[in-house]
Design a protein around this motif. Structure first.
Motif, PDB file in Angstrom:
ATOM      1  N   ALA A  14       2.097   2.733  -4.709  1.00 37.81           N
ATOM      2  CA  ALA A  14       3.502   2.584  -5.061  1.00 37.81           C
ATOM      3  C   ALA A  14       3.790   3.438  -6.281  1.00 37.81           C
ATOM      4  O   ALA A  14       2.896   3.701  -7.088  1.00 37.81           O
ATOM      5  N   SER A  15       5.005   3.859  -6.389  1.00 37.07           N
ATOM      6  CA  SER A  15       5.406   4.640  -7.554  1.00 37.07           C
ATOM      7  C   SER A  15       6.405   3.838  -8.379  1.00 37.07           C
ATOM      8  O   SER A  15       7.222   3.096  -7.847  1.00 37.07           O
ATOM      9  N   GLY A  16       6.276   3.983  -9.687  1.00 32.34           N
ATOM     10  CA  GLY A  16       7.240   3.336 -10.565  1.00 32.34           C
ATOM     11  C   GLY A  16       6.903   1.915 -10.950  1.00 32.34           C
ATOM     12  O   GLY A  16       7.545   1.355 -11.846  1.00 32.34           O
ATOM     13  N   VAL A  17       5.929   1.327 -10.282  1.00 30.23           N
ATOM     14  CA  VAL A  17       5.515  -0.035 -10.618  1.00 30.23           C
ATOM     15  C   VAL A  17       3.993  -0.092 -10.596  1.00 30.23           C
ATOM     16  O   VAL A  17       3.340   0.735  -9.965  1.00 30.23           O
ATOM     17  N   SER A  18       3.460  -1.074 -11.273  1.00 33.73           N
ATOM     18  CA  SER A  18       2.020  -1.277 -11.240  1.00 33.73           C
ATOM     19  C   SER A  18       1.696  -2.331 -10.202  1.00 33.73           C
ATOM     20  O   SER A  18       2.200  -3.456 -10.260  1.00 33.73           O
ATOM     21  N   LEU A  19       0.859  -1.957  -9.253  1.00 30.65           N
ATOM     22  CA  LEU A  19       0.493  -2.921  -8.212  1.00 30.65           C
ATOM     23  C   LEU A  19      -0.303  -4.090  -8.766  1.00 30.65           C
ATOM     24  O   LEU A  19      -0.462  -5.102  -8.094  1.00 30.65           O
ATOM     25  N   ASP A  20      -0.786  -3.948 -10.001  1.00 36.43           N
ATOM     26  CA  ASP A  20      -1.464  -5.065 -10.662  1.00 36.43           C
ATOM     27  C   ASP A  20      -0.563  -6.287 -10.777  1.00 36.43           C
ATOM     28  O   ASP A  20      -1.046  -7.415 -10.824  1.00 36.43           O
ATOM     29  N   ASP A  21       0.713  -6.066 -10.834  1.00 36.37           N
ATOM     30  CA  ASP A  21       1.665  -7.159 -11.027  1.00 36.37           C
ATOM     31  C   ASP A  21       2.028  -7.868  -9.728  1.00 36.37           C
ATOM     32  O   ASP A  21       2.812  -8.810  -9.739  1.00 36.37           O
ATOM     33  N   ILE A  69     -10.812  -5.736   1.420  1.00 41.75           N
ATOM     34  CA  ILE A  69      -9.641  -5.347   0.643  1.00 41.75           C
ATOM     35  C   ILE A  69     -10.054  -5.251  -0.821  1.00 41.75           C
ATOM     36  O   ILE A  69     -10.844  -6.066  -1.316  1.00 41.75           O
ATOM     37  N   SER A  70      -9.532  -4.237  -1.500  1.00 39.79           N
ATOM     38  CA  SER A  70      -9.899  -4.067  -2.904  1.00 39.79           C
ATOM     39  C   SER A  70      -8.802  -3.307  -3.640  1.00 39.79           C
ATOM     40  O   SER A  70      -7.964  -2.641  -3.018  1.00 39.79           O
ATOM     41  N   ARG A  71      -8.862  -3.416  -4.960  1.00 39.35           N
ATOM     42  CA  ARG A  71      -7.906  -2.699  -5.798  1.00 39.35           C
ATOM     43  C   ARG A  71      -8.601  -1.535  -6.508  1.00 39.35           C
ATOM     44  O   ARG A  71      -9.743  -1.668  -6.961  1.00 39.35           O
ATOM     45  N   ASP A  72      -7.893  -0.425  -6.599  1.00 36.22           N
ATOM     46  CA  ASP A  72      -8.314   0.687  -7.448  1.00 36.22           C
ATOM     47  C   ASP A  72      -7.208   0.844  -8.484  1.00 36.22           C
ATOM     48  O   ASP A  72      -6.233   1.566  -8.275  1.00 36.22           O
ATOM     49  N   ASN A  73      -7.360   0.135  -9.581  1.00 37.12           N
ATOM     50  CA  ASN A  73      -6.275   0.092 -10.567  1.00 37.12           C
ATOM     51  C   ASN A  73      -6.005   1.456 -11.190  1.00 37.12           C
ATOM     52  O   ASN A  73      -4.869   1.779 -11.527  1.00 37.12           O
ATOM     53  N   ALA A  74      -7.045   2.253 -11.333  1.00 40.03           N
ATOM     54  CA  ALA A  74      -6.855   3.577 -11.929  1.00 40.03           C
ATOM     55  C   ALA A  74      -5.929   4.442 -11.082  1.00 40.03           C
ATOM     56  O   ALA A  74      -5.215   5.296 -11.601  1.00 40.03           O
ATOM     57  N   LYS A  75      -5.954   4.189  -9.767  1.00 41.58           N
ATOM     58  CA  LYS A  75      -5.114   4.977  -8.855  1.00 41.58           C
ATOM     59  C   LYS A  75      -3.884   4.201  -8.401  1.00 41.58           C
ATOM     60  O   LYS A  75      -3.131   4.701  -7.568  1.00 41.58           O
ATOM     61  N   ASN A  76      -3.720   2.991  -8.950  1.00 44.47           N
ATOM     62  CA  ASN A  76      -2.588   2.151  -8.548  1.00 44.47           C
ATOM     63  C   ASN A  76      -2.547   2.012  -7.027  1.00 44.47           C
ATOM     64  O   ASN A  76      -1.499   2.200  -6.387  1.00 44.47           O
ATOM     65  N   THR A  77      -3.696   1.679  -6.465  1.00 38.05           N
ATOM     66  CA  THR A  77      -3.862   1.658  -5.013  1.00 38.05           C
ATOM     67  C   THR A  77      -4.597   0.397  -4.585  1.00 38.05           C
ATOM     68  O   THR A  77      -5.455  -0.107  -5.308  1.00 38.05           O
ATOM     69  N   VAL A  78      -4.238  -0.099  -3.421  1.00 38.63           N
ATOM     70  CA  VAL A  78      -4.989  -1.169  -2.767  1.00 38.63           C
ATOM     71  C   VAL A  78      -5.532  -0.601  -1.460  1.00 38.63           C
ATOM     72  O   VAL A  78      -4.785  -0.005  -0.677  1.00 38.63           O
TER      73      VAL A  78
END
Length: 129
Positions: free
Chosen positions: A24-31, A70-79
């Protein structure tokens, strides 16, 4: 609303692997709690796997347990949804979905109940020999 973009779909032979990404762009998928859903032709959309925010809780549908991760790559803002040992029954359109950033349901409730606020456009997965 979150603008989600899926990638990584394609054709794969039974037993093979595929890696889907949601960004996603403009938001952090962490949230956001993030889920992967799929819809086969003529069937209802179903939850495949969901992941919570920072807690890292995950849910998998019985049909994909032990095969998908399923996993998160926070550095890339990707799931990422890593699909291994794919079967013909895994064919369908795969959608990324997000719920948040406020109170979110449990990952099981999100996946089973399809409680999401935003959907991506989907990416096609075809498993055939």
């Amino acid at each position: 609303q979150v603008h989600l973009v899926e990638s990584g779909g394609g054709e794969v032979e039974p037993g093979g692997s595929l890696r889907l990404s949601c960004t996603a762009s403009g938001v952090s998928l962490d949230d956001y709690a993030i889920g992967w859903f799929r819809q086969a032709p003529g069937k209802k959309r179903e939850g495949v796997s969901c992941i919570s925010r920072s807690e890292g809780n995950t849910y998998y549908a019985d049909s994909v347990k032990g095969r998908f991760t399923i996993s998160r790559d926070n550095a890339k803002n990707t799931v990422v949804l890593q699909m291994n040992s794919v079967q013909r029954e895994d064919t369908g359109t795969y959608y990324c979905a997000a719920e948040g950033p406020g109170i979110v349901p449990t990952v099981q409730t999100m996946c089973v109940g399809r409680l999401v606020g935003s959907w991506g456009q989907g990416t096609q997965v075809a498993v055939s020999s």
